[in-house]
Design a protein around this motif. Structure first.
Motif, mmCIF file in Angstrom:
data_model
loop_
_atom_site.group_PDB
_atom_site.id
_atom_site.type_symbol
_atom_site.label_atom_id
_atom_site.label_comp_id
_atom_site.label_asym_id
_atom_site.label_seq_id
_atom_site.Cartn_x
_atom_site.Cartn_y
_atom_site.Cartn_z
ATOM 1 N N VAL A 272 -5.902 3.673 3.681
ATOM 2 C CA VAL A 272 -6.756 2.496 3.503
ATOM 3 C C VAL A 272 -8.070 2.776 4.210
ATOM 4 O O VAL A 272 -8.092 3.164 5.388
ATOM 5 C CB VAL A 272 -6.094 1.236 4.086
ATOM 6 N N THR B 292 0.844 -1.197 0.000
ATOM 7 C CA THR B 292 0.000 0.000 0.000
ATOM 8 C C THR B 292 0.880 1.248 0.000
ATOM 9 O O THR B 292 2.012 1.230 0.493
ATOM 10 C CB THR B 292 -0.917 0.015 1.226
ATOM 11 N N THR C 275 -7.987 1.886 -1.440
ATOM 12 C CA THR C 275 -6.678 2.506 -1.215
ATOM 13 C C THR C 275 -6.147 2.943 -2.572
ATOM 14 O O THR C 275 -6.549 2.387 -3.607
ATOM 15 C CB THR C 275 -5.714 1.516 -0.521
#
Length: 728
Positions: free
Chosen positions: A485, A481, A557
């Motif tokens: 999120v 990521t 995300t």
């Protein structure tokens, strides 16, 4: 003929777990001078005895008492001259030349036995390797050699035995004083049999087997056995040259045992007892600090010559290896950390000098730093070299590992595919280490691909609280990521969220929606194949909720590969039936006056959060003396009067939060009744937890309608003194 299998012991060792598979141990076998394989250049010889000469040092060896003409024989030297006796000349002289002889344990006569035991304990703190040549040949009856030879490891702290153990099926080892391990080179096959004076075993004899039995203190349990397809007693052999075999017993200080046999038939040395951990054998003591070495053999009605020679006792060398594994995924264009662990095999000796381990990383994965507790590391291009003393307090014991080295690297943006790190570790006295490879895969740069799973923890029941868990994971094939999120959970009507928490999550609730967020970058990045801590949501389920209800959860995300809500269903069990919870209130209807009729009301109600009645409801009212019921009635009630008691019944259902029609009771009050008096009423129905409990009430009987009362008591300042006394 092929070799036939390896078997773990059973019986005495049954209560403890067995090793599921052989230990992965690569061991340098340092053999005696008589063997074909070269001797190790670093193994330390602790003790040796060739038995090939005309004598042995009787201060170091014991062969039992001597009785001239002993029909059972004794261990003797085939090259000895002069007097006969144990460890001297044989009863039947052989006449071997000096340096060409052996220790003959038995002739091929029936009912013979012989043994030899080292008198001086031999240290085993660095592990031990006991190797010896043996020969079983010239059977009394062709094709029927017996019994075999026992190689014995005896606890050096125990009193030295003055005799061998049980002969025949015991091969002279079973029940010997101080016995720790006995390796049976079992030609006839009885050493494996259960019920022959030792614990555990097989139901039938196993000819031509190599069998290990444990300590005398636990009745010599069967530890392991191997039935060999290559003969311990060579077919047709008539001398020791033709019959020659070599047994090699290795035992680490940590209790790992291995037995190998060189059959001298042009094939490799055979590992007949795979490495077995003696700690897994119930009751088997730890490895002693010192050992006495013994050999023994016997014959019965089946016979053969049993001989040994070229015995040697050595330490075990260290056997090091280094593994290199990535700590997490290795992604192109991102830092990657590797963990390097150096281990000493369980079947090895401790290190005694500097340990140096070197890793060479592939192009595209550049090491930038390396560190570990006790290590001194340098980085030179693609190579990482780490060193530590490896001696004294830093010596690495068998079966243990040094603290790991953490190697931090930078992975090139264009790196991809399978890569290898080559490792090599060296230490004085250790076997020559060949470079080994550790593989890993560089994942091309990708965006994150998060998955979300929502499920209740336990049953969801109408009218009850329910908990849900939301798990967010990143697929192993995705990238890490690189931004916030967010998780949005929408609950179906009938299930109301009331709380939401999770380590690192910030959560809010709005109606049926729960929204939770976290940074997703820096220390909070979610790497491929990893999970965030779960989100725990508390809910309240409506009383009327039931059946299958559908909710949805969505995780988002930046650069997320897969988007959209994930639907899920919850099966709500109907709320369990509740019991009724009735209450009853009785009170006068107006004043209660001496000598006058008086009316009372009785009201029965059901609690709002209770269940409906499902059987008859019964009310019992007991009036005090001086107030006598004369009539009782109420819509739907059936009432009867007996003395001071009124009993009323009805069959219909009273729903939660509702009240039955009032019961009206008429009474007469005695002329002499007066003051504050008490009655009692109970209500009962099936399932009511308070069913039948009496509710007491008080009321005041006035002398006339104008009399004042205060909360059921007399107003003393308005009464004559004689009346005021009644209010005490």
């Amino acid at each position: 003929m092929t070799d036939i299998g390896h078997r773990r012991g059973r019986g005495a060792g049954r209560a403890r777990a067995r090793l599921a598979a052989p230990l992965g141990i690569a061991t340098v076998v340092a053999l005696g001078l008589s063997l074909v394989a070269p001797q190790s250049a670093v193994a330390d010889e602790i003790a040796s005895e060739a038995f090939t000469g005309t004598s042995v040092n009787e201060a170091k060896w014991y062969g039992g008492p001597y009785t001239k003409g002993d029909p059972t024989g004794f261990a003797c030297l085939t090259a000895a001259t002069g007097d006969e006796g144990p460890l001297k000349k044989c009863q039947k002289p052989v006449g071997d030349a000096a340096g060409k002889g052996a220790l003959r344990l038995t002739t091929n006569d029936k009912l013979q036995n012989g043994y030899a035991i080292s008198k001086q304990p031999i240290p085993a703190t660095e592990g031990m390797k006991f190797s010896i040549d043996f020969g079983v040949y010239s059977p009394g009856q062709a094709g029927d050699p017996a019994d075999g030879i026992a190689l014995m490891l005896l606890d050096g702290s125990a009193e030295m035995p003055k005799k061998s153990g049980k002969n025949g099926s015991g091969l002279g080892y079973v029940d010997i004083e101080g016995g720790y391990l006995g390796v049976g080179l079992d030609v006839y096959g009885n050493f494996t049999v259960e019920g022959k004076g030792a614990a555990g075993g097989l139901p039938d004899r196993t000819p031509n087997s190599i069998t290990v039995r444990g300590a005398k203190s636990v009745n010599n349990p069967l530890i392991a056995t191997y039935k060999s397809g290559r003969k311990l007693a060579a077919d047709g052999a008539t001398n020791r040259t033709e019959a020659r075999r070599t047994a090699i017993v290795e035992l680490s200080k940590t209790g790992v045992l291995k037995v190998s046999i060189d059959f001298h038939d042009g094939q490799p040395i055979r590992e007949v007892i795979e490495p077995v951990d003696l700690d897994e054998i119930k009751g088997q003591p730890p490895v002693p600090e010192t050992f006495r070495i013994g050999v023994s053999a016997s014959t019965g009605n089946s016979t053969a010559v049993h001989e040994v020679w070229n015995g040697k006792f050595e330490t075990l060398d260290p056997s090091l290896s280094t593994s290199v594994v990535p700590k997490g995924p290795v992604n192109a264009g991102a830092p990657a950390e590797f963990e390097m662990t150096t281990t000493n095999d369980k079947l090895a000796g401790p290190t005694s000098g500097e340990v140096v381990t070197t890793q060479t990383f592939p192009e595209g994965v550049k090491p930038v730093s390396a560190s570990g507790d006790g290590w001194t590391c340098t980085v030179d291009g693609q190579k990482v070299t780490c060193k530590r003393p490896g001696t004294g307090a830093d010596a690495l014991k068998p079966g243990e590992s040094y603290p790991p080295v953490s190697v931090k690297t930078e992975v090139a943006k264009d790196a991809k595919g399978d890569k290898e790190v080559t490792s090599q570790v060296t230490t004085p006295g250790g076997k020559e280490s060949q470079p080994t490879s550790s593989s890993f895969t560089v994942t091309p740069a990708k965006g994150p691909d998060l998955t979300v799973t929502t499920k209740p923890t336990g049953d969801v029941v109408g009218g009850k609280p329910a908990s849900y868990t939301i798990d967010v994971a990143n697929k192993p094939t995705a990238g890490p990521t690189n931004g916030e999120v967010k998780v949005v959970r929408t609950f179906p009507e009938g299930i109301k969220p009331i709380s939401a928490v999770g380590d690192g999550w910030k959560c809010e609730i709005a109606g049926q929606k729960v929204t939770c967020t976290r940074p997703g970058t820096g220390a909070d990045v979610l790497n491929p194949g990893k999970n965030y801590p779960p989100i725990s949501i508390g809910t309240q389920v409506d009383d009327g909720a039931k059946g299958t209800l559908e909710g949805s959860t969505e995780v988002t995300t930046p650069e997320q590969q897969t988007t959209g809500p994930v639907k899920d269903t919850t099966t709500v069990k109907p709320a369990p039936a509740k019991d009724p919870e009735l209450s009853v209130v009785t009170k006068p209807k107006g004043d209660v006056i001496q000598g006058k009729p008086a009316a009372f009301t009785i009201d029965v109600s059901n609690a709002a959060d209770a269940g409906p009645t499902h059987s008859a409801t019964k009310v019992i009212r007991t009036f005090p003396d001086g107030v006598t019921p004369t009539k009782a009635s109420g819509d739907g009630w059936k009432c009867a009067i007996g003395g001071q008691t009124v009993t009323c019944m009805r069959e219909d259902v009273l729903q939660p939060g509702k009240q039955f029609p009032t019961i009206n009771v008429e009474t007469t009050v005695d002329k002499d009744a007066e003051g504050q008096i008490e009655g009692a009423t109970s209500v009962s129905t099936s399932g009511d937890p308070n069913s039948g409990n009496q509710v007491f009430d008080t009321f005041v009987v006035k002398t006339d309608a104008g009399q004042d009362i205060d909360c059921g008591g007399w107003l003393k300042d308005k009464l004559p003194t004689t009346r005021a006394a009644q209010c005490q």
